[in-house]
Design a protein around this motif. Structure first.
Motif, PDB file in Angstrom:
ATOM      1  N   ARG A  10       0.827  -1.209   0.000  1.00 42.97           N
ATOM      2  CA  ARG A  10       0.000   0.000   0.000  1.00 42.97           C
ATOM      3  C   ARG A  10       0.865   1.264   0.000  1.00 42.97           C
ATOM      4  O   ARG A  10       0.626   2.193  -0.760  1.00 42.97           O
ATOM      5  CB  ARG A  10      -0.907  -0.002   1.239  1.00 42.97           C
ATOM      6  CG  ARG A  10      -1.890   1.143   1.282  1.00 42.97           C
ATOM      7  CD  ARG A  10      -2.888   0.995   2.436  1.00 42.97           C
ATOM      8  NE  ARG A  10      -2.319   0.421   3.640  1.00 42.97           N
ATOM      9  CZ  ARG A  10      -1.871   1.130   4.684  1.00 42.97           C
ATOM     10  NH1 ARG A  10      -1.964   2.424   4.681  1.00 42.97           N
ATOM     11  NH2 ARG A  10      -1.359   0.532   5.729  1.00 42.97           N
ATOM     12  N   ILE A  11       1.920   1.305   0.795  1.00 45.69           N
ATOM     13  CA  ILE A  11       2.755   2.502   0.921  1.00 45.69           C
ATOM     14  C   ILE A  11       3.752   2.611  -0.225  1.00 45.69           C
ATOM     15  O   ILE A  11       4.018   3.690  -0.733  1.00 45.69           O
ATOM     16  CB  ILE A  11       3.494   2.511   2.280  1.00 45.69           C
ATOM     17  CG1 ILE A  11       2.462   2.668   3.399  1.00 45.69           C
ATOM     18  CG2 ILE A  11       4.516   3.634   2.341  1.00 45.69           C
ATOM     19  CD1 ILE A  11       3.049   2.563   4.775  1.00 45.69           C
ATOM     20  N   GLY A  12       4.333   1.524  -0.653  1.00 49.70           N
ATOM     21  CA  GLY A  12       5.341   1.557  -1.697  1.00 49.70           C
ATOM     22  C   GLY A  12       6.716   1.871  -1.121  1.00 49.70           C
ATOM     23  O   GLY A  12       6.956   1.750   0.085  1.00 49.70           O
ATOM     24  N   VAL A  13       7.610   2.330  -1.982  1.00 45.60           N
ATOM     25  CA  VAL A  13       8.960   2.655  -1.564  1.00 45.60           C
ATOM     26  C   VAL A  13       8.927   4.004  -0.838  1.00 45.60           C
ATOM     27  O   VAL A  13       8.516   5.016  -1.408  1.00 45.60           O
ATOM     28  CB  VAL A  13       9.916   2.712  -2.779  1.00 45.60           C
ATOM     29  CG1 VAL A  13      11.304   3.128  -2.349  1.00 45.60           C
ATOM     30  CG2 VAL A  13       9.947   1.371  -3.483  1.00 45.60           C
ATOM     31  N   ALA A  14       9.356   4.007   0.410  1.00 42.89           N
ATOM     32  CA  ALA A  14       9.260   5.207   1.237  1.00 42.89           C
ATOM     33  C   ALA A  14      10.527   6.047   1.212  1.00 42.89           C
ATOM     34  O   ALA A  14      10.576   7.100   1.826  1.00 42.89           O
ATOM     35  CB  ALA A  14       8.926   4.817   2.678  1.00 42.89           C
ATOM     36  N   THR A  15      11.528   5.602   0.526  1.00 41.43           N
ATOM     37  CA  THR A  15      12.774   6.365   0.479  1.00 41.43           C
ATOM     38  C   THR A  15      12.924   7.049  -0.863  1.00 41.43           C
ATOM     39  O   THR A  15      12.309   6.657  -1.854  1.00 41.43           O
ATOM     40  CB  THR A  15      13.992   5.451   0.704  1.00 41.43           C
ATOM     41  OG1 THR A  15      14.041   4.479  -0.327  1.00 41.43           O
ATOM     42  CG2 THR A  15      13.923   4.777   2.057  1.00 41.43           C
ATOM     43  N   GLU A  16      13.758   8.056  -0.897  1.00 41.69           N
ATOM     44  CA  GLU A  16      14.003   8.752  -2.154  1.00 41.69           C
ATOM     45  C   GLU A  16      15.248   8.187  -2.819  1.00 41.69           C
ATOM     46  O   GLU A  16      16.053   7.511  -2.188  1.00 41.69           O
ATOM     47  CB  GLU A  16      14.165  10.246  -1.906  1.00 41.69           C
ATOM     48  CG  GLU A  16      15.273  10.582  -0.937  1.00 41.69           C
ATOM     49  CD  GLU A  16      15.248  12.043  -0.517  1.00 41.69           C
ATOM     50  OE1 GLU A  16      16.333  12.633  -0.531  1.00 41.69           O
ATOM     51  OE2 GLU A  16      14.187  12.552  -0.198  1.00 41.69           O
ATOM     52  N   LYS A  17      15.420   8.508  -4.083  1.00 41.98           N
ATOM     53  CA  LYS A  17      16.591   8.024  -4.806  1.00 41.98           C
ATOM     54  C   LYS A  17      17.839   8.713  -4.256  1.00 41.98           C
ATOM     55  O   LYS A  17      17.788   9.883  -3.881  1.00 41.98           O
ATOM     56  CB  LYS A  17      16.450   8.315  -6.289  1.00 41.98           C
ATOM     57  CG  LYS A  17      15.397   7.480  -6.969  1.00 41.98           C
ATOM     58  CD  LYS A  17      15.389   7.736  -8.446  1.00 41.98           C
ATOM     59  CE  LYS A  17      14.350   6.848  -9.113  1.00 41.98           C
ATOM     60  NZ  LYS A  17      14.355   7.032 -10.560  1.00 41.98           N
ATOM     61  N   PRO A  18      18.978   8.013  -4.222  1.00 45.31           N
ATOM     62  CA  PRO A  18      20.211   8.649  -3.743  1.00 45.31           C
ATOM     63  C   PRO A  18      20.643   9.751  -4.705  1.00 45.31           C
ATOM     64  O   PRO A  18      20.390   9.660  -5.912  1.00 45.31           O
ATOM     65  CB  PRO A  18      21.220   7.507  -3.707  1.00 45.31           C
ATOM     66  CG  PRO A  18      20.694   6.505  -4.658  1.00 45.31           C
ATOM     67  CD  PRO A  18      19.196   6.637  -4.626  1.00 45.31           C
ATOM     68  N   PRO A  19      21.292  10.790  -4.193  1.00 41.83           N
ATOM     69  CA  PRO A  19      21.735  11.871  -5.081  1.00 41.83           C
ATOM     70  C   PRO A  19      22.855  11.405  -6.009  1.00 41.83           C
ATOM     71  O   PRO A  19      23.600  10.478  -5.684  1.00 41.83           O
ATOM     72  CB  PRO A  19      22.244  12.942  -4.111  1.00 41.83           C
ATOM     73  CG  PRO A  19      22.607  12.182  -2.880  1.00 41.83           C
ATOM     74  CD  PRO A  19      21.653  11.022  -2.815  1.00 41.83           C
ATOM     75  N   GLN A  20      22.951  12.038  -7.156  1.00 38.15           N
ATOM     76  CA  GLN A  20      24.028  11.733  -8.090  1.00 38.15           C
ATOM     77  C   GLN A  20      25.331  12.260  -7.512  1.00 38.15           C
ATOM     78  O   GLN A  20      25.384  13.379  -7.019  1.00 38.15           O
ATOM     79  CB  GLN A  20      23.763  12.382  -9.450  1.00 38.15           C
ATOM     80  CG  GLN A  20      22.550  11.807 -10.148  1.00 38.15           C
ATOM     81  CD  GLN A  20      22.734  10.338 -10.483  1.00 38.15           C
ATOM     82  OE1 GLN A  20      23.831   9.902 -10.801  1.00 38.15           O
ATOM     83  NE2 GLN A  20      21.666   9.564 -10.398  1.00 38.15           N
ATOM     84  N   VAL A  21      26.389  11.466  -7.560  1.00 39.50           N
ATOM     85  CA  VAL A  21      27.673  11.835  -6.988  1.00 39.50           C
ATOM     86  C   VAL A  21      28.583  12.345  -8.093  1.00 39.50           C
ATOM     87  O   VAL A  21      28.764  11.687  -9.115  1.00 39.50           O
ATOM     88  CB  VAL A  21      28.317  10.625  -6.274  1.00 39.50           C
ATOM     89  CG1 VAL A  21      29.683  10.988  -5.734  1.00 39.50           C
ATOM     90  CG2 VAL A  21      27.415  10.138  -5.166  1.00 39.50           C
ATOM     91  N   ASP A  22      29.148  13.532  -7.881  1.00 41.23           N
ATOM     92  CA  ASP A  22      30.114  14.097  -8.813  1.00 41.23           C
ATOM     93  C   ASP A  22      31.452  13.428  -8.552  1.00 41.23           C
ATOM     94  O   ASP A  22      31.958  13.475  -7.433  1.00 41.23           O
ATOM     95  CB  ASP A  22      30.209  15.604  -8.589  1.00 41.23           C
ATOM     96  CG  ASP A  22      31.113  16.294  -9.591  1.00 41.23           C
ATOM     97  OD1 ASP A  22      31.508  15.634 -10.573  1.00 41.23           O
ATOM     98  OD2 ASP A  22      31.424  17.473  -9.389  1.00 41.23           O
ATOM     99  N   PRO A  23      32.075  12.787  -9.546  1.00 40.21           N
ATOM    100  CA  PRO A  23      33.326  12.072  -9.299  1.00 40.21           C
ATOM    101  C   PRO A  23      34.493  12.981  -8.933  1.00 40.21           C
ATOM    102  O   PRO A  23      35.426  12.566  -8.284  1.00 40.21           O
ATOM    103  CB  PRO A  23      33.597  11.351 -10.617  1.00 40.21           C
ATOM    104  CG  PRO A  23      32.799  12.081 -11.641  1.00 40.21           C
ATOM    105  CD  PRO A  23      31.628  12.682 -10.929  1.00 40.21           C
ATOM    106  N   ALA A  24      34.455  14.242  -9.347  1.00 39.54           N
ATOM    107  CA  ALA A  24      35.536  15.175  -9.011  1.00 39.54           C
ATOM    108  C   ALA A  24      35.172  15.949  -7.753  1.00 39.54           C
ATOM    109  O   ALA A  24      34.012  16.278  -7.539  1.00 39.54           O
ATOM    110  CB  ALA A  24      35.763  16.145 -10.162  1.00 39.54           C
ATOM    111  N   PRO A  25      36.134  16.249  -6.908  1.00 45.78           N
ATOM    112  CA  PRO A  25      35.840  17.055  -5.731  1.00 45.78           C
ATOM    113  C   PRO A  25      35.323  18.423  -6.148  1.00 45.78           C
ATOM    114  O   PRO A  25      35.681  18.931  -7.204  1.00 45.78           O
ATOM    115  CB  PRO A  25      37.183  17.190  -5.015  1.00 45.78           C
ATOM    116  CG  PRO A  25      38.046  16.137  -5.594  1.00 45.78           C
ATOM    117  CD  PRO A  25      37.529  15.854  -6.951  1.00 45.78           C
TER     118      PRO A  25
END
Length: 173
Positions: A10-25
């Motif tokens: 009924r609720i489904g996935v309760a978390t959000e997608k992880p943020p995209q990580v920039d490979p360079a600092p």
């Protein structure tokens, strides 16, 4: 169990997608990394020596290894032996008990030797001063120093900028 499965459906996935990580600092740190590796053409090996500090500078140095700065991912690493080091990063006023150990570490480091004193204590003795009987004062009183990074403690980015400046001087000098 069945009630729990119905609730999940009924609720489904309760978390959000992880943020995209920039490979360079980000920003300045990324520019410093790129310039260091362009100058050296290879990895930079750093031996960090605590000559008697309060560990404030060490906390900032350890922050260089976190995912934000990620210096290890870009070829800048800390080594356990001075025989493998390109640069010595020294913190704290040099205590009398660490004087000989610091000299031996310096002597064991291969040429060309680069030394960066980090923090107010390493640069000028800090709150311990030059005339404290328990310390030798600043790092330059014991071994030659190429560059100082003042601050109590200096930020990780300032330490990284100091390392870059020392490498520039070492290549030019």
């Amino acid at each position: 169990m069945l009630r729990l499965l119905r609730q999940i459906i009924r609720i489904g996935v309760a978390t959000e997608k992880p943020p995209q990580v920039d490979p360079a600092p980000p920003g300045e740190a990324g520019r410093i990394h790129e310039e260091l590796l362009a100058i050296l053409g290879r990895a930079l090996a750093i031996r960090q020596v605590d000559a008697g500090s309060c560990n404030g500078c060490e906390l900032e140095i350890h922050a260089l290894g976190n995912p934000y700065y990620n210096i290890e991912g870009l070829g800048i690493r800390f080594v356990a032996s001075p025989r493998h080091a390109d640069l010595l990063l020294v913190t704290g006023p040099v205590s009398r008990h660490m004087e000989e150990a610091l000299r031996r570490t310096y002597e064991a480091t291969p040429e060309p030797k680069l030394v960066v004193a980090v923090g107010d204590c390493g640069c000028d003795g800090g709150i311990f001063g030059e005339d404290n009987p328990a310390t030798c004062g600043r790092v330059a009183n014991v071994i030659p120093v190429d560059l100082t990074v003042p601050g109590c403690p200096p930020a990780p980015l300032e330490i990284l900028q100091g390392v870059l400046a020392a490498v520039r001087r070492g290549v030019a000098g």
